[in-house]
Design a protein around this motif. Structure first.
Motif, PDB file in Angstrom:
ATOM      1  N   GLY C 178       0.751  -1.140  -0.106  1.00 15.12           N
ATOM      2  CA  GLY C 178      -0.072  -0.054   0.156  1.00 15.12           C
ATOM      3  C   GLY C 178       0.807   1.293  -0.011  1.00 15.12           C
ATOM      4  N   MET C 179       2.195   1.182  -0.534  1.00 16.08           N
ATOM      5  CA  MET C 179       3.058   2.457  -0.247  1.00 16.08           C
ATOM      6  C   MET C 179       3.084   2.894  -1.645  1.00 16.08           C
ATOM      7  SD  MET C 179       6.007   1.683   2.159  1.00 16.08           S
ATOM      8  CE  MET C 179       5.732   1.354   3.987  1.00 16.08           C
ATOM      9  N   GLY C 180       3.285   4.178  -1.773  1.00 11.99           N
ATOM     10  CA  GLY C 180       3.689   5.070  -2.983  1.00 11.99           C
ATOM     11  C   GLY C 180       5.107   4.952  -3.310  1.00 11.99           C
ATOM     12  N   HIS C 181       5.767   5.402  -4.509  1.00 11.35           N
ATOM     13  CA  HIS C 181       7.037   5.019  -4.892  1.00 11.35           C
ATOM     14  C   HIS C 181       7.899   5.651  -3.926  1.00 11.35           C
ATOM     15  CE1 HIS C 181       6.796   2.942  -8.594  1.00 11.35           C
ATOM     16  NE2 HIS C 181       5.775   3.818  -9.015  1.00 11.35           N
ATOM     17  N   GLU C 182       7.678   6.617  -3.348  1.00 13.14           N
ATOM     18  CA  GLU C 182       8.926   7.427  -2.474  1.00 13.14           C
ATOM     19  C   GLU C 182       9.113   6.585  -1.335  1.00 13.14           C
ATOM     20  OE1 GLU C 182       8.424  11.376  -1.619  1.00 13.14           O
ATOM     21  OE2 GLU C 182       7.982  11.946  -3.572  1.00 13.14           O
ATOM     22  N   ASP C 183       8.059   6.158  -0.718  1.00  8.32           N
ATOM     23  CA  ASP C 183       8.053   5.120   0.441  1.00  8.32           C
ATOM     24  C   ASP C 183       8.731   4.158   0.344  1.00  8.32           C
ATOM     25  OD1 ASP C 183       6.680   7.107   2.366  1.00  8.32           O
ATOM     26  OD2 ASP C 183       4.795   6.544   2.117  1.00  8.32           O
ATOM     27  N   ILE C 184       8.461   3.418  -0.976  1.00 10.86           N
ATOM     28  CA  ILE C 184       9.013   2.272  -1.132  1.00 10.86           C
ATOM     29  C   ILE C 184      10.566   2.297  -1.001  1.00 10.86           C
ATOM     30  CG2 ILE C 184       9.250   0.483  -2.859  1.00 10.86           C
ATOM     31  CD1 ILE C 184       6.349   0.822  -3.506  1.00 10.86           C
ATOM     32  N   ASP C 185      10.966   3.396  -1.783  1.00 10.54           N
ATOM     33  CA  ASP C 185      12.257   3.607  -1.978  1.00 10.54           C
ATOM     34  C   ASP C 185      12.936   3.713  -0.641  1.00 10.54           C
ATOM     35  OD1 ASP C 185      12.416   3.176  -4.606  1.00 10.54           O
ATOM     36  OD2 ASP C 185      12.297   5.298  -5.110  1.00 10.54           O
ATOM     37  N   ARG C 186      12.067   4.492   0.341  1.00 12.23           N
ATOM     38  CA  ARG C 186      12.944   4.665   1.647  1.00 12.23           C
ATOM     39  C   ARG C 186      12.784   3.405   2.381  1.00 12.23           C
ATOM     40  NH1 ARG C 186       9.572   8.245   5.306  1.00 12.23           N
ATOM     41  NH2 ARG C 186       8.995   9.307   3.479  1.00 12.23           N
ATOM     42  N   VAL C 187      11.727   2.679   2.528  1.00 11.58           N
ATOM     43  CA  VAL C 187      11.578   1.263   3.173  1.00 11.58           C
ATOM     44  C   VAL C 187      12.767   0.448   2.459  1.00 11.58           C
ATOM     45  CG1 VAL C 187      10.342  -0.672   3.590  1.00 11.58           C
ATOM     46  CG2 VAL C 187       9.537   1.459   3.941  1.00 11.58           C
ATOM     47  N   LYS C 188      12.976   0.332   1.126  1.00 11.88           N
ATOM     48  CA  LYS C 188      14.177  -0.564   0.696  1.00 11.88           C
ATOM     49  C   LYS C 188      15.460  -0.108   1.265  1.00 11.88           C
ATOM     50  CE  LYS C 188      14.406  -0.702  -4.073  1.00 11.88           C
ATOM     51  NZ  LYS C 188      15.099  -0.397  -5.400  1.00 11.88           N
ATOM     52  N   GLU C 189      15.959   1.092   1.123  1.00  9.79           N
ATOM     53  CA  GLU C 189      17.277   1.682   1.912  1.00  9.79           C
ATOM     54  C   GLU C 189      17.173   1.224   3.271  1.00  9.79           C
ATOM     55  OE1 GLU C 189      19.734   2.899   0.530  1.00  9.79           O
ATOM     56  OE2 GLU C 189      18.399   2.330  -1.349  1.00  9.79           O
ATOM     57  N   LEU C 190      16.180   1.164   4.148  1.00  4.74           N
ATOM     58  CA  LEU C 190      16.000   1.011   5.454  1.00  4.74           C
ATOM     59  C   LEU C 190      16.204  -0.360   5.833  1.00  4.74           C
ATOM     60  CD1 LEU C 190      15.277   2.392   8.130  1.00  4.74           C
ATOM     61  CD2 LEU C 190      13.008   1.731   7.731  1.00  4.74           C
ATOM     62  N   ILE C 191      15.720  -1.277   4.848  1.00  7.95           N
ATOM     63  CA  ILE C 191      15.672  -2.660   5.053  1.00  7.95           C
ATOM     64  C   ILE C 191      17.274  -3.101   4.596  1.00  7.95           C
ATOM     65  CG2 ILE C 191      15.232  -5.106   4.016  1.00  7.95           C
ATOM     66  CD1 ILE C 191      12.294  -3.928   3.626  1.00  7.95           C
ATOM     67  N   LYS C 192      17.895  -2.510   3.677  1.00 10.78           N
ATOM     68  CA  LYS C 192      19.232  -2.616   3.310  1.00 10.78           C
ATOM     69  C   LYS C 192      20.204  -2.320   4.554  1.00 10.78           C
ATOM     70  CE  LYS C 192      20.156  -2.211  -1.219  1.00 10.78           C
ATOM     71  NZ  LYS C 192      20.372  -1.283  -2.221  1.00 10.78           N
ATOM     72  N   ARG C 193      19.880  -1.183   5.329  1.00 11.74           N
ATOM     73  CA  ARG C 193      20.727  -0.919   6.104  1.00 11.74           C
ATOM     74  C   ARG C 193      20.600  -1.895   7.544  1.00 11.74           C
ATOM     75  NH1 ARG C 193      19.490   4.333   8.633  1.00 11.74           N
ATOM     76  NH2 ARG C 193      18.223   4.545   6.572  1.00 11.74           N
ATOM     77  N   VAL C 194      19.323  -2.011   7.693  1.00 12.03           N
ATOM     78  CA  VAL C 194      19.150  -2.921   9.265  1.00 12.03           C
ATOM     79  C   VAL C 194      19.554  -4.315   8.654  1.00 12.03           C
ATOM     80  CG1 VAL C 194      17.480  -1.340   9.965  1.00 12.03           C
ATOM     81  CG2 VAL C 194      16.764  -3.573   8.927  1.00 12.03           C
TER      82      VAL C 194
END
Lengths: 342, 295, 256
Positions: C178-194
């Motif tokens: 249910g996320m928009g593109h920007e949010d998806i990118d943010r979560v992708k970065e976040l998952i990569k980081r954690v």
């Protein structure tokens, strides 16, 4: 998340801030008037009765308001403790505080039994199970010889406090009960605002999440249930002490309904709401006949004169109004009006 | 063995049929409760009060208008069904989005109002209501006398239960009902008017309660409080059986009635608590209930 | 065997004769990001619920770190460091953002059953909570009531709360749903980081996210494993292509 939880949460959020600001001065006013009440001609027994119900409603609110569990069986703890207190005071002549401790102990054990069974199911089933088990307790009290059956226990002596302070005078009893109720109320406030209380809030807001963070939520719920049952039993013992009798009315499910109504009217999940609700409902039950006559006079409708006999019906109407349009209760609405935008 | 410990067979059988009759009432009432909960997500606390209303209407029909049992057996559920429809449209209708708790509290309020009105009209003492003349007396079965009215109640209520089961499980309208409990949106896409379906379901559920009430009228004291304790037993039945299955509700209701009847013979003191005791045991050994769905 | 943090053997869940999860064998390697994909109703969520014991399996074994955890309670599983998220955002909506993280941190303080202590004793956790919020970019919202956060930030808070319990294995149920593109990118970065130093098992529909993050992909269909391997292997598998035929995902899959 349901609208129910949203509403509960919003009101409980604000109340702590309110308490800290204006309400400190308000509490002082209320406290002073309570301390002086017997000297300005108020009948102390009526105030005590209200105080007992207020404590009962606050204990009940610990579950519904701060843990999100609707118990429909709290009459068993309230009324049951009254019987236990009355029986030991009458037959054993023990000091009043021992009688109260026995009553509370009874509530805690019964709370443990009913709670352990009820937390096995969730949501609406929890309510039905507590109701059914409390009904079983009702039948047991109805049939056991020591409770005096339909007549109840009459003429319970107040005995002596610590074995040497006689509680015969209403005034001494008044200050004793007032003190106990105040302490119990402070204890409930502390439990709500403790590390444990935080976890209860988390369970109310999102139980699966609390589980997934490693909290054994059933254990937290059970402890909350036993705590709430114990405080309700304290309220029931005190009521039997004050009024000198214990009857089936206090064990019947309609009493569980009353305490739900008090809490709902005042505001679920607020600290002061149940107190206000208890005051209103007890006063209403006491004065409803007069209100009926007044309404009959104003409107000219004769039927209102019979209102005194229709307490349950009036209670039912208040329930319907509360659920349909007044779910936040008086304190909930008050805090929302005072802090718009939250 | 001391012969006094033997229970006379006729007493046992008599209590068993009485238990079966009670069980049939439990079945009919818990059935309605389950159907209503399935579609409305409301636990109808008022079920006991509407059962009582059914019985009182039967009494009133006889006493004020001279309308007999057989007519009232149809008219009374009809009136209560209409009252149910009004209650649903006027009150319940507003709270479907809210937590289940509010449904319980709202119907509790409705219960108190209905019982309150009946109480101020008739007091709390029982109103006498005679069984229709065709069904008085008893039949000798050889091993026991079976009161004809009891036999009739058993046949009538079990027929109604099975008909309801058939309607919900085997017909097309029933399949909409079942689908509606899972996902109202899908049913709407079939062109079914879901709000009307909900209203009618509530009307039907409470009509069933009223039907039970009329059946009960000649056997039990007709009184404004006759539904008060019954509804809590029904709750226990529903907790034991689970609300997922119609047949489950029927079987559980009958079985508990029989067990209660047996208890009356063996240890009468426990007869009012035995259902709750069984509920506690079920919660310990099978928390989801006998016919409950997995979690 | 030692490189597998989690292994599942013959896991099966039946609901009234219908097999939602059918004899699934799964191994999640330590330190990897492992994605579960599959059409709706493939049993992904049921599998998640089984792994965290929100459901009891009908048969099969779950082994975590060499220990059989099949019979444990959900909260015990969490205490072992298997922390899950949910499809719907798993936050405590009427608490502040800071309080949300603090609930997760509170367990290690050992005072969660202390009814008599003041809530202010939890303030010692505030600094740590702020650090975690900072790491997911939510520091400035620490006093906001969570219900008022945007959807993407709620998901970020959810990950922050999960991080706060220092999980060994993170189970993320559709983190970008249910996320928009920007949010998806943010979560992708976040998952990569954690993911550094952690193991992640996630259910995800967004194929580009899966392609860029996952080391291993398992495809589920009708409760069984259809294929397993790296993204390129799985995308070429004829069975997988067939399973997605006529499904919206086929295009997403085709992009890569």
């Amino acid at each position: 998340m349901s609208a129910f939880e949203k509403e509960l949460g919003n009101s409980s959020k604000n109340i702590s801030k309110i308490l800290k600001s204006k309400s400190v001065s308000w509490s002082l006013v209320v406290l002073t008037s309570l301390l002086l009440a017997p000297f300005i001609g108020v009948y102390p027994v009526l105030i005590l009765k209200i105080l007992c119900f207020a404590l009962f409603a606050c204990s009940f609110n610990l579950l519904i308001g701060f843990t999100g569990l609707l118990s429909f069986g709290h009459a068993a703890f309230f009324g049951g403790a009254g019987y236990i207190f009355g029986y030991f005071m009458k037959s054993w002549g023990i000091p009043a505080e021992i009688g109260i401790i026995l009553g509370v102990g009874f509530g805690a054990i019964l709370g443990y039994v009913i709670g352990s069974l009820a937390i096995k199911r969730q949501g609406i089933y929890f309510a039905m199970i507590t109701l059914a088990l409390a009904q079983m307790v009702y039948f047991i009290f109805l049939q056991t010889p020591f409770t005096g059956g339909e007549d109840g226990l009459q003429g319970i002596p107040r005995g002596k406090l610590f074995g040497f302070i006689p509680l015969d005078s209403d005034l001494v009893t008044y200050y004793f009960v007032l003190g106990v109720v105040l302490l119990a109320f402070l204890a409930i406030v502390r439990i709500v605002n403790s590390p444990y209380g935080q976890i209860l809030r988390a369970i109310k807001e999102n139980e699966p999440r609390a589980v997934s963070l490693g909290y054994d939520t059933n254990r937290f719920k059970l402890i909350a249930f036993v705590t709430s049952a114990s405080f309700s039993a304290l309220a029931g013992s005190l009521k039997a002490l004050v009024l000198g009798f214990a009857t089936l009315t206090d064990v019947h499910w309609t009493m569980s309904g009353s305490v739900i109504l008090m809490t709902l009217v005042g505001g679920l999940g607020t600290l002061t709401g149940p107190i206000l609700g208890a005051v209103l409902i007890v006063m209403l039950e006491n004065k409803i006949g007069e209100i009926g006559f007044f309404l009959a006079e104003v409107t000219g409708i004769q039927w209102f004169e019979t209102l005194g006999q229709s307490v349950p019906m009036v209670t039912g109407i208040i329930f319907i109004i509360c659920v349909l349009s007044f779910r936040q209760g008086i304190v909930g609405i008050f805090t929302r009006v005072c802090r718009p935008g939250r | 063995m001391n012969p006094e410990f033997f229970i006379p067979i006729p007493v046992l059988l008599s209590q068993l049929t009485l238990g079966l009759v009670n069980g049939a009432f439990y079945a009919m009432l818990s059935l309605g409760l389950a159907v209503i909960f399935g579609l409305l997500n409301v636990i109808n606390f008022a079920h006991g009060a509407l059962y009582m209303l059914g019985a009182v209407l039967a009494w009133a029909g006889m006493n004020y208008f001279g309308v007999g049992y057989w007519t009232m057996l149809l008219v009374s559920p009809l009136i209560v069904g209409i009252i149910g429809i009004i209650i649903e449209r006027l009150l319940l209708h507003w709270i479907y989005e809210l937590d289940h708790i509010y449904g319980l509290l709202l119907t509790l309020g409705i219960t108190l109002v209905i019982e309150g009105i009946m109480r101020s009209a008739y007091g709390v003492s029982g109103l006498p209501y005679a069984a229709p003349s065709e069904l008085r007396g008893a039949t000798d079965l050889g091993f026991m006398f079976l009161p004809n009215y009891r036999a009739w109640v058993l046949v009538a209520s079990i027929t109604v239960c099975l008909a309801t089961w058939f309607f919900i499980e085997k017909t097309k309208v029933g399949s909409y009902l079942r689908a509606g409990t899972e996902n109202p949106k899908i049913v709407e896409s079939f062109g079914v008017n879901v709000p009307v379906m909900i209203t009618l379901t509530y009307g039907f559920g409470v009509a069933l309660a009223a039907f039970a009430g009329v059946l009960a009228a000649p056997m039990m004291q007709v009184s404004p409080l006759m539904g008060q304790n019954l509804i809590i037993i029904i709750f226990a039945v529903v907790v034991i059986g689970g609300m997922g299955s119609i047949m489950g509700a029927i079987v559980t209701g009958l079985a508990l009635g029989v067990l209660e009847g047996l208890t009356k013979v063996i240890y009468p003191q426990a007869s009012s608590t035995v259902v709750f005791l069984i509920m506690a045991i079920i919660l310990l050994v099978r928390p989801a209930g006998l016919f409950g769905r997995d979690k | 065997m030692s490189s597998n943090l989690l292994s599942v053997e013959g896991l099966t869940k039946e609901f009234n004769g219908f097999c939602a999860v059918d004899n699934v064998n799964l191994k999640v390697e330590k330190g990897s990001i492992h994605a579960l994909i599959g059409p709706n109703g493939a049993g992904k969520s049921t599998l998640f619920n089984l792994l965290t014991k929100f459901l009891d399996p009908s048969s099969g074994k779950i082994i975590f770190n060499g220990q059989d955890i099949t019979r444990e309670q959900p909260s015990q599983i969490a205490k072992r460091g298997i922390i899950r998220s949910f499809q719907i955002s798993a936050v405590f909506p009427n608490m502040t953002v800071l309080e949300n993280v603090r609930i997760a941190l509170q367990r290690k303080l050992g005072t969660s059953y202390h009814l008599w202590k003041s809530v202010s004793t939890l303030n010692t956790l505030n600094k740590e909570a702020m650090d975690i919020l900072d790491s997911v970019g939510l520091a400035e919202f620490s006093d906001t009531i969570t219900v008022n956060l945007s959807y993407g930030r709620k998901r970020a808070l959810e990950i922050a709360t999960t991080l706060a319990v220092n999980p060994v294995l993170m189970l993320l149920d559709e983190p970008t749903q249910g996320m928009g593109h920007e949010d998806i990118d943010r979560v992708k970065e976040l998952i990569k980081r954690v993911s550094a130093g952690r193991t992640i098992l996630m259910v995800e529909h967004n194929m580009s996210l899966v392609a860029s993050l996952a080391d291993t992909i398992t495809v589920l269909q009708r409760g069984s494993i259809l294929a397993e391997g790296s993204y390129s292997e799985v995308a070429k598998d004829p069975q997988v292509i067939e399973a997605y035929m006529g499904n919206a995902h086929v295009e997403v899959l085709g992009e890569h």
